[in-house]
Scaffold this motif. Structure first.
Motif, PDB file in Angstrom:
ATOM      1  N   ARG A 292     -12.695  51.556  22.904  1.00  0.00           N
ATOM      2  CA  ARG A 292     -11.543  50.916  22.266  1.00  0.00           C
ATOM      3  C   ARG A 292     -11.387  49.474  22.737  1.00  0.00           C
ATOM      4  NH1 ARG A 292      -7.062  55.799  22.755  1.00  0.00           N
ATOM      5  NH2 ARG A 292      -7.807  57.023  20.941  1.00  0.00           N
ATOM      6  N   GLU A 293     -11.555  49.257  24.030  1.00  0.00           N
ATOM      7  CA  GLU A 293     -11.469  47.886  24.544  1.00  0.00           C
ATOM      8  C   GLU A 293     -12.559  47.007  23.929  1.00  0.00           C
ATOM      9  OE1 GLU A 293     -11.806  48.429  28.713  1.00  0.00           O
ATOM     10  OE2 GLU A 293      -9.698  48.998  29.012  1.00  0.00           O
ATOM     11  N   MET A 294     -13.768  47.588  23.796  1.00  0.00           N
ATOM     12  CA  MET A 294     -14.868  46.823  23.200  1.00  0.00           C
ATOM     13  C   MET A 294     -14.578  46.505  21.740  1.00  0.00           C
ATOM     14  SD  MET A 294     -18.916  47.805  23.209  1.00  0.00           S
ATOM     15  CE  MET A 294     -18.775  48.225  24.946  1.00  0.00           C
ATOM     16  N   ARG A 295     -14.030  47.485  21.015  1.00  0.00           N
ATOM     17  CA  ARG A 295     -13.704  47.234  19.604  1.00  0.00           C
ATOM     18  C   ARG A 295     -12.620  46.170  19.482  1.00  0.00           C
ATOM     19  NH1 ARG A 295     -11.171  51.962  15.928  1.00  0.00           N
ATOM     20  NH2 ARG A 295      -9.476  51.570  17.422  1.00  0.00           N
ATOM     21  N   THR A 296     -11.628  46.220  20.362  1.00  0.00           N
ATOM     22  CA  THR A 296     -10.590  45.189  20.342  1.00  0.00           C
ATOM     23  C   THR A 296     -11.176  43.813  20.642  1.00  0.00           C
ATOM     24  OG1 THR A 296      -8.956  46.821  21.061  1.00  0.00           O
ATOM     25  CG2 THR A 296      -8.386  44.504  21.340  1.00  0.00           C
ATOM     26  N   THR A 297     -12.100  43.770  21.620  1.00  0.00           N
ATOM     27  CA  THR A 297     -12.737  42.488  21.957  1.00  0.00           C
ATOM     28  C   THR A 297     -13.526  41.926  20.781  1.00  0.00           C
ATOM     29  OG1 THR A 297     -12.891  43.164  24.275  1.00  0.00           O
ATOM     30  CG2 THR A 297     -14.308  41.351  23.567  1.00  0.00           C
TER      31      THR A 297
ATOM     32  N   THR B   3     -11.731  54.919  26.189  1.00  0.00           N
ATOM     33  CA  THR B   3     -10.971  53.717  26.543  1.00  0.00           C
ATOM     34  C   THR B   3     -11.846  52.470  26.496  1.00  0.00           C
ATOM     35  OG1 THR B   3      -9.546  55.052  27.970  1.00  0.00           O
ATOM     36  CG2 THR B   3      -9.533  52.686  28.328  1.00  0.00           C
ATOM     37  N   ARG B   4     -13.045  52.576  27.028  1.00  0.00           N
ATOM     38  CA  ARG B   4     -13.938  51.406  27.038  1.00  0.00           C
ATOM     39  C   ARG B   4     -14.404  51.039  25.631  1.00  0.00           C
ATOM     40  NH1 ARG B   4     -17.372  53.583  32.256  1.00  0.00           N
ATOM     41  NH2 ARG B   4     -15.746  53.131  33.822  1.00  0.00           N
TER      42      ARG B   4
ATOM     43  N   GLN C  45     -12.588  58.015  29.768  1.00  0.00           N
ATOM     44  CA  GLN C  45     -13.010  56.685  30.184  1.00  0.00           C
ATOM     45  C   GLN C  45     -13.887  56.024  29.123  1.00  0.00           C
ATOM     46  OE1 GLN C  45     -12.110  54.930  32.861  1.00  0.00           O
ATOM     47  NE2 GLN C  45     -10.737  56.558  33.561  1.00  0.00           N
TER      48      GLN C  45
END
Length: 266
Positions: free
Chosen positions: A48-53, A45-46, A42
């Motif tokens: 990675r989502e933050m880096r993408t954002t 995943t978060r 988890q």
């Protein structure tokens, strides 16, 4: 994780019945650490989502900077925000490297713990099967002894009855004692066979076996005092003398069998 792997360093022993449970407990903890609601997966995943954002925000800043006609090397809030975004992306990338390394180690530890727990359980199953085979052999031996003893007694009694033979050394007052002794022996042997056939974890305290062993000892004392008294006086023993000999014999036999049954070796 190091404590979980440390559980593998403890040597396995035949008496360590809690080792499999301990390994399974550490495996479950590592599974929760890896795939739980707040586990490594988890978090990765978060992140990675933050880096993408942050990457999307950086691309948006660049597009607005270009639309405003600001040079790429110009100083200002565009340059500061882009530098901050790049730094943040790098920090998130570094965190991902460490988090993924931790998750890989946790997954490897889970696999090793599961394999070791299975090996321990297999070892315990083999020990259990070995004990069962030993108990079956003992039960078979005792069955044969019981059958041989009872068969011999029945054959002797049948021969005595068929030929109307009377044992000279056995006085008439001792006949009831002999009959009682044979009956007690038959009951004791049958009880011991049943006790040995029961798995060790399901065996009772063996009170009936101890009682029947005491009965065998008491009837043997009764027979001995009757035969001895008749040989010396030509009469049967008195009730008081019979009880005085039979009760200590009963107690000794009961205590002996009780200790043997508690030790698991009748």
């Amino acid at each position: 994780m190091d404590r979980a792997l440390g559980a593998l360093d403890r040597p396995a022993t035949a008496e360590d019945d809690d080792r499999a449970a301990e390994l399974a407990r550490w495996r479950n903890r590592l599974l929760a650490l890896t795939a739980g609601s707040s586990g490594l997966t988890q978090r990765i995943t978060r992140v990675r989502e933050m880096r993408t954002t942050v990457g999307i925000s950086e691309a948006t800043l660049r597009a607005r900077r270009d639309a405003a006609g600001v040079p790429a090397d110009a100083r200002g809030f565009f340059a500061e925000d882009l530098a901050l975004a790049q730094w943040f992306v790098q920090r998130l990338t570094d965190d991902l490297v460490y988090l993924e390394a931790d998750r890989e180690r946790a997954r490897d530890a889970v696999s090793v713990l599961a394999l070791e727990a299975e090996n321990v359980l297999q070892h315990r199953r083999e020990l259990t099967q070995q004990r069962e085979r030993v108990l079956q052999r003992r039960q078979g031996t005792l069955n044969l002894l019981q059958s041989a003893f009872l068969g011999a007694v029945l054959m002797v009694l049948a021969a005595v009855q068929a030929f109307s033979y009377r044992v000279p050394a056995l006085a008439p007052p001792a006949v009831p004692a002999l009959i009682a002794l044979l009956g007690a022996l038959a009951l004791l042997l049958a009880t011991l066979v049943l006790w040995l056939a029961t798995p060790p974890g399901e065996r009772g305290p063996g009170k009936l076996g101890s009682l029947l062993a005491g009965l065998v000892g008491g009837t043997a004392g009764w027979l001995a005092v009757t035969v001895t008294t008749h040989a010396l006086t030509g009469r049967g023993s008195s009730v008081a003398l019979t009880w005085a000999v039979a009760l200590p014999c009963f107690g000794c036999s009961w205590l002996f069998m009780r200790r043997r049954l508690r030790a698991g070796t009748p």
